[in-house]
Scaffold this active site. Structure first.
Site, mmCIF file in Angstrom:
data_model
loop_
_atom_site.group_PDB
_atom_site.id
_atom_site.type_symbol
_atom_site.label_atom_id
_atom_site.label_comp_id
_atom_site.label_asym_id
_atom_site.label_seq_id
_atom_site.Cartn_x
_atom_site.Cartn_y
_atom_site.Cartn_z
ATOM 1 N N ALA A 7 0.819 -1.207 0.000
ATOM 2 C CA ALA A 7 0.000 0.000 0.000
ATOM 3 C C ALA A 7 0.856 1.261 0.000
ATOM 4 C CB ALA A 7 -0.934 -0.008 1.209
ATOM 5 N N THR A 9 3.952 1.593 -1.065
ATOM 6 C CA THR A 9 4.684 1.710 -2.329
ATOM 7 C C THR A 9 3.789 2.255 -3.442
ATOM 8 O OG1 THR A 9 6.161 -0.109 -1.717
ATOM 9 C CG2 THR A 9 6.011 0.445 -4.059
ATOM 10 N N ASP A 88 7.112 -1.715 19.211
ATOM 11 C CA ASP A 88 7.697 -0.695 20.082
ATOM 12 C C ASP A 88 9.150 -0.394 19.736
ATOM 13 O OD1 ASP A 88 5.444 -0.188 21.631
ATOM 14 O OD2 ASP A 88 5.880 -1.825 23.014
ATOM 15 N N SER A 90 10.710 -0.803 16.901
ATOM 16 C CA SER A 90 10.779 -0.099 15.616
ATOM 17 C C SER A 90 10.406 1.367 15.784
ATOM 18 C CB SER A 90 9.850 -0.768 14.598
ATOM 19 O OG SER A 90 10.245 -2.105 14.370
ATOM 20 N N ASP A 112 1.229 -8.661 19.235
ATOM 21 C CA ASP A 112 0.964 -8.499 20.665
ATOM 22 C C ASP A 112 -0.095 -7.450 20.969
ATOM 23 O OD1 ASP A 112 3.035 -10.321 20.966
ATOM 24 O OD2 ASP A 112 4.541 -8.749 21.194
ATOM 25 N N MET A 154 1.258 -16.557 22.326
ATOM 26 C CA MET A 154 2.239 -15.495 22.450
ATOM 27 C C MET A 154 1.585 -14.208 22.952
ATOM 28 S SD MET A 154 4.501 -16.283 19.021
ATOM 29 C CE MET A 154 6.026 -15.488 19.561
ATOM 30 N N ARG A 156 4.044 -11.684 24.642
ATOM 31 C CA ARG A 156 5.013 -11.105 25.567
ATOM 32 C C ARG A 156 4.373 -10.895 26.944
ATOM 33 N NH1 ARG A 156 8.072 -6.053 23.021
ATOM 34 N NH2 ARG A 156 5.910 -5.287 22.933
ATOM 35 N N GLU A 172 -12.408 -22.445 28.486
ATOM 36 C CA GLU A 172 -12.946 -22.497 29.840
ATOM 37 C C GLU A 172 -12.161 -21.605 30.795
ATOM 38 O OE1 GLU A 172 -15.100 -25.215 27.781
ATOM 39 O OE2 GLU A 172 -12.914 -25.222 27.855
ATOM 40 N N GLN A 236 1.735 -18.520 15.182
ATOM 41 C CA GLN A 236 0.856 -17.351 15.247
ATOM 42 C C GLN A 236 1.375 -16.172 14.420
ATOM 43 O OE1 GLN A 236 -0.137 -17.058 19.794
ATOM 44 N NE2 GLN A 236 1.533 -18.494 19.454
#
Length: 304
Positions: A7, A9, A88, A90, A112, A154, A156, A172, A236
């Site tokens: 998008a 580019t 974060d 980056s 995350d 995952m 973190r 559950e 994931q």
């Protein structure tokens, strides 16, 4: 990330800009792994997971000397604005370059979903769908064998993936960092469910808590159940993006270029209440979107 690369580019070229792709992130700037991109260079990547530009960890970029070197490389190449796609770390790198005088924009992308300035990050919805699909398959086996299945996901130190996928798949029990629950309480809830006639249970564990193996061992030693454990791990992070993520990538990319065209600088593109908003780095910390505890309460209610 590929949907955002595509998008950015094509929209930028349409707007009259010359576009360069940097391979392996900030490390690629230092190594001058920079090449011009045309519309066909990003053809066919919108449905591919990951990033065609690749990525690399580069902790040395926290050093001012490295930041100054990267800034010098970009200046030598005549690059006026840098669009960073990532989490974060980056964004911290983008902020560092902005302090040196380069205009940067950050498109938030991490499974995350734990960045300030946005309710949703690119990749989060795809990760949830991956977990729900995997749990559906695991549930079939657990139902057949009448067993408890523990699935570690995952995230973190954030429980967004575990909670959202837990709600979506009917888990559950969900164990997340934001809500303290003892393993004794987990065992009690399992016993209660069994006494109510449930022959199997799904327990989702966020990696930032006890960890799946610790939960499995505790349940085995404190009850008569012997749970199975599946750690989904990097499963994931891959796969084709969900429709929501592809749309989010396109909208954020377009907004980033609109902001650049207006002369705006050094911002994160956030998704807030259904709208894309360009937020300056210095105030992004004021836009926090913590996990919604009411959803945890809802899950607990529905699981009974």
């Amino acid at each position: 990330m590929n949907a955002a690369i595509r998008a950015v580019t094509r929209q930028a070229i349409h707007n009259g800009y010359t576009v360069y792709g940097i391979e392996r992130g900030f490390l690629g700037i230092i190594n001058r792994e920079i090449r011009e991109l045309g519309p066909r260079d990003v053809g066919g990547i919108i449905t591919s997971g990951g990033t065609v530009l690749k990525t690399a960890r580069f902790p040395e970029f926290k050093e001012l000397a490295m930041q100054e070197k990267a800034y010098s490389v970009l200046q030598d190449m005549g690059i006026e604005s840098l669009i960073v796609i990532g989490g974060d770390g980056s964004m911290a790198g983008a902020e560092a370059l902005s302090r040196l005088g380069l205009n940067t924009m950050t498109i938030p992308a991490t499974i995350d979903n734990d960045m300030n300035g946005t309710e949703y990050t690119i990749g989060f919805d795809t990760a949830i769908n991956t977990v729900v699909d995997a749990v559906g398959k695991i549930r079939d086996t657990s139902n057949s064998h009448e067993r408890i299945a523990i699935v570690e996901v995952m995230g973190r130190h954030a429980g967004h993936i575990a909670l959202q996928s837990g709600l979506a798949c009917g888990a559950e029990i969900v164990i997340i960092p934001e809500v303290g629950i003892s393993l004794d309480a987990v065992c009690n809830r399992i016993n209660e469910s069994h006494q109510m006639g449930k022959e199997f249970s799904i327990i989702l564990v966020a990696e930032g808590t006890y960890g799946g193996q610790a939960v499995k061992d505790y349940i085995k030693s404190h009850t008569y159940f012997d749970p199975s454990l599946t750690v989904l791990g990097y499963l994931q992070r891959g796969g084709s993006p969900s429709a929501f993520d592809s749309l989010l990538a396109a909208r954020m990319s377009s907004a980033a270029l609109e902001a650049i065209a207006k002369g705006e600088k050094n911002q994160i593109l956030g998704y807030i209440e259904g709208r894309i908003k360009a937020i300056p780095y210095k105030v992004a910390c004021n836009y926090k979107f913590p996990l919604d505890i009411s959803q945890y309460t809802l899950l607990t209610t529905l699981s009974r």
